[in-house]
Design a protein around this motif. Structure first.
Motif, short mmCIF file in Angstrom:
data_model
loop_
_atom_site.label_atom_id
_atom_site.label_comp_id
_atom_site.label_asym_id
_atom_site.label_seq_id
_atom_site.Cartn_x
_atom_site.Cartn_y
_atom_site.Cartn_z
N GLY A 178 43.31 -42.29 25.70
CA GLY A 178 43.76 -41.78 26.99
C GLY A 178 42.69 -41.61 28.05
N ILE A 179 41.42 -41.87 27.72
CA ILE A 179 40.34 -41.56 28.66
C ILE A 179 40.43 -42.42 29.93
CG2 ILE A 179 38.69 -43.18 27.63
CD1 ILE A 179 37.84 -39.67 28.97
N ALA A 180 40.86 -43.67 29.81
CA ALA A 180 40.97 -44.53 31.00
C ALA A 180 42.02 -43.98 31.96
CB ALA A 180 41.30 -45.96 30.59
N ARG A 184 30.52 -36.52 41.22
CA ARG A 184 30.00 -37.31 40.10
C ARG A 184 30.78 -36.96 38.85
NH1 ARG A 184 23.86 -35.80 38.19
NH2 ARG A 184 23.63 -37.18 36.37
N ILE A 185 31.09 -37.96 38.03
CA ILE A 185 31.76 -37.73 36.75
C ILE A 185 30.77 -38.06 35.63
CG2 ILE A 185 33.65 -38.35 35.21
CD1 ILE A 185 35.29 -39.15 37.62
N LEU A 186 30.57 -37.11 34.73
CA LEU A 186 29.73 -37.33 33.56
C LEU A 186 30.57 -37.09 32.31
CD1 LEU A 186 27.00 -37.79 32.14
CD2 LEU A 186 26.59 -35.31 32.34
N VAL A 187 30.73 -38.12 31.51
CA VAL A 187 31.48 -38.02 30.26
C VAL A 187 30.50 -37.88 29.11
CG1 VAL A 187 33.06 -39.21 28.67
CG2 VAL A 187 33.41 -39.37 31.15
N VAL A 188 30.70 -36.86 28.29
CA VAL A 188 29.91 -36.68 27.07
C VAL A 188 30.76 -37.15 25.90
CG1 VAL A 188 28.65 -35.08 25.60
CG2 VAL A 188 28.71 -34.71 28.08
N ALA A 189 30.46 -38.33 25.38
CA ALA A 189 31.16 -38.85 24.21
C ALA A 189 30.52 -38.23 22.98
CB ALA A 189 31.08 -40.37 24.18
N ASP A 190 31.20 -37.27 22.39
CA ASP A 190 30.59 -36.44 21.35
C ASP A 190 31.11 -36.82 19.96
OD1 ASP A 190 28.97 -33.77 20.98
OD2 ASP A 190 30.72 -33.60 19.68
N ASN A 191 30.20 -37.33 19.13
CA ASN A 191 30.54 -37.68 17.75
C ASN A 191 31.78 -38.57 17.68
OD1 ASN A 191 28.51 -36.35 16.03
ND2 ASN A 191 29.33 -34.46 16.90
N CYS A 192 31.86 -39.54 18.57
CA CYS A 192 33.04 -40.41 18.63
C CYS A 192 32.92 -41.56 17.63
CB CYS A 192 33.20 -40.98 20.04
SG CYS A 192 33.63 -39.75 21.29
N THR A 214 35.55 -44.51 22.99
CA THR A 214 35.59 -43.61 24.13
C THR A 214 34.49 -43.92 25.14
OG1 THR A 214 36.58 -41.80 22.87
CG2 THR A 214 35.38 -41.20 24.85
N ALA A 215 33.25 -44.05 24.67
CA ALA A 215 32.12 -44.26 25.57
C ALA A 215 32.25 -45.59 26.31
CB ALA A 215 30.81 -44.21 24.78
N GLU A 216 32.59 -46.65 25.60
CA GLU A 216 32.69 -47.97 26.23
C GLU A 216 33.79 -47.98 27.29
OE1 GLU A 216 32.54 -47.32 23.07
OE2 GLU A 216 30.89 -48.45 22.18
N ILE A 217 34.91 -47.37 27.00
CA ILE A 217 36.03 -47.36 27.95
C ILE A 217 35.67 -46.55 29.18
CG2 ILE A 217 38.40 -46.58 28.29
CD1 ILE A 217 38.89 -47.22 25.32
N ALA A 218 35.01 -45.41 28.99
CA ALA A 218 34.62 -44.58 30.14
C ALA A 218 33.63 -45.32 31.03
CB ALA A 218 34.03 -43.26 29.65
N ARG A 219 32.68 -46.01 30.42
CA ARG A 219 31.71 -46.80 31.21
C ARG A 219 32.42 -47.93 31.96
NH1 ARG A 219 28.35 -46.50 26.44
NH2 ARG A 219 26.69 -44.94 26.76
N ALA A 220 33.34 -48.59 31.29
CA ALA A 220 34.06 -49.70 31.93
C ALA A 220 34.88 -49.22 33.12
CB ALA A 220 34.97 -50.38 30.90
N ASN A 221 35.20 -47.94 33.14
CA ASN A 221 35.96 -47.37 34.25
C ASN A 221 35.07 -46.66 35.26
OD1 ASN A 221 39.19 -47.43 33.85
ND2 ASN A 221 38.17 -47.43 31.85
N GLY A 222 33.77 -46.99 35.23
CA GLY A 222 32.87 -46.56 36.28
C GLY A 222 32.26 -45.20 36.13
N CYS A 223 32.34 -44.60 34.95
CA CYS A 223 31.78 -43.25 34.75
C CYS A 223 30.37 -43.33 34.17
CB CYS A 223 32.66 -42.44 33.81
SG CYS A 223 34.21 -41.93 34.52
#
Length: 392
Positions: free
Chosen positions: A58-60, A75-83, A87-96
């Motif tokens: 659901g992160i996207a 600014r949006i900062l996502v902390v991908a914690d113990n994923c 999650t991290a790749e999708i958040a980056r792909a969406n500009g975060c």
């Protein structure tokens, strides 16, 4: 007074007192707080800090919907914690901006927030807004939170609510209504009485000067409640920004039960630890906010409050039928009836969109549905930060 009568009053007094606190908060919370619209400070830097644990599904969607209401320059900062997912790749792909944390020994949302804070410290924003990875703010909420936090130089909390889907059954609807009573109605009452707004873990904003000093790095699954206690003890009273709203989609009935188990176990554990010390600190230091916080922590979740009340009032009425005094039962019964009336008024004023009239008849089943939550507490409280599954 007979010995049996004295024992009945001793048994009833704590529960009577708790109902009195509950009635006070709900009564004071039926009317909206006076609001002062505080605009975001020109040039202020705001960061949305989103802790995320296995939120690939659901992160996207969350990021896309947040961007629709995100003020320019934020600014949006996502902390991908113990994923263990993308999650991290999708958040980056969406500009975060994304940072990843892997530490299986130190698990929990508090550690994720501490990790994000350390990353921000090299170029700190003026305001940090914490938002869960499945949570959407209403339009204008981010500006209101940032503006209020920097104007008052205090932590501020938006109204945190659950939105049920069209196919949600009565159990989920009732759970969402109870959530609204806690996060809106009782919040209003607590603040109006001089207490702190209870931080709820999402939709909360901090001036950096306060955020940088918080005790975050812990596995406490109600880290927001622990932070509320810490701040209030230090003389910093969080404020409620009622014009701000953040929404999460309600889970299914089974996943809602899992979620409530974690939340309520965490709340009860924190309340046992901090309620009486907060009361004592409030009395000793003449600190109304601590005193009101202590009273608030004495009130258990709704289902447990009415389960205990029903069992006790039934026992008291049975004893009175056998010849003992009826006054403890009458007083407790009157307070329970008043509480139910106030909840009905609160439903009419604020809850009809969350709880249908037809679903109200299922409230006794909801209370029975919650019994496993409290039985599990006897065996041992839930302590894990686990993602709650939600429908899209």
């Amino acid at each position: 007074m007979t010995a049996v009568g004295a024992i009945m009053w001793i048994a009833a007094f704590p529960v009577i007192s708790i109902y009195a606190v509950f009635i006070n908060e709900v009564l004071l919370g039926l009317i909206a707080l006076p609001s002062k619209v505080v605009s975001a400070r020109p040039g202020a830097k705001t960061t949305l800090l989103i802790p995320a644990h296995n939120e690939a599904a659901g992160i996207a969607s969350t990021i896309a919907r947040v961007r629709l209401v995100l003020p320019s320059g934020s600014r949006i900062l996502v902390v991908a914690d113990n994923c263990s997912d993308a999650t991290a790749e999708i958040a980056r792909a969406n500009g975060c901006e994304v940072i990843e944390r892997f530490d299986l020994e130190r698990r929990g949302k508090g550690f994720a927030l501490d990790f994000g804070r350390a990353h921000l410290a090299s170029d700190p924003p003026d305001c940090v807004i914490i938002l869960d990875a499945d949570c959407i703010p209403d339009e204008g909420t981010i500006e209101s939170l940032s503006g209020s936090a920097l104007y008052y130089m205090r932590p501020v909390q938006a109204v945190n609510l659950m939105r049920a889907g069209p196919d949600s059954g009565p159990i989920v609807q009732i759970s969402n209504f109870a959530f609204m009573i806690k996060n809106l109605v009782r919040q209003r009452g607590l603040v109006r009485a001089g207490g702190p707004a209870m931080l709820t873990g999402t939709g909360m904003a901090f001036p950096w000067a306060i955020f940088e000093g918080l005790s975050l790095a812990s596995s406490n699954i109600v880290e927001d409640l622990a932070v509320t206690v810490e701040l209030t003890r230090n003389g910093v009273r969080p404020l409620l920004v009622e014009s701000g709203r953040v929404w999460s989609n309600a889970a299914t009935a089974q996943d809602t039960l899992t979620q409530r188990t974690r939340w309520e176990h965490g709340f009860i554990g924190t309340a046992i630890k901090h309620a009486l010390p907060s009361l004592a600190a409030g009395i000793k230091n003449g600190q109304l906010a601590s005193f009101r916080l202590g009273l608030h922590l004495l009130v258990p979740p709704l289902a447990l409050l009415f389960s205990v009340g029903f069992l006790l009032v039934t026992t008291l009425f049975v004893l009175s039928a056998l010849g003992a005094t009826a006054m403890p039962a009458v007083v407790l019964g009157a307070l329970m009836s008043t509480s139910l009336l106030l909840l009905l008024i609160a439903w009419w004023r604020d809850g009809r969109d969350l709880l249908s009239f037809r679903a109200i008849s299922r409230i006794p089943l909801y209370v029975l549905w919650k019994i496993p939550v409290y039985l599990k507490l006897v065996k041992g409280a839930e302590t894990e930060w686990v993602r709650t599954k939600r429908p899209d």
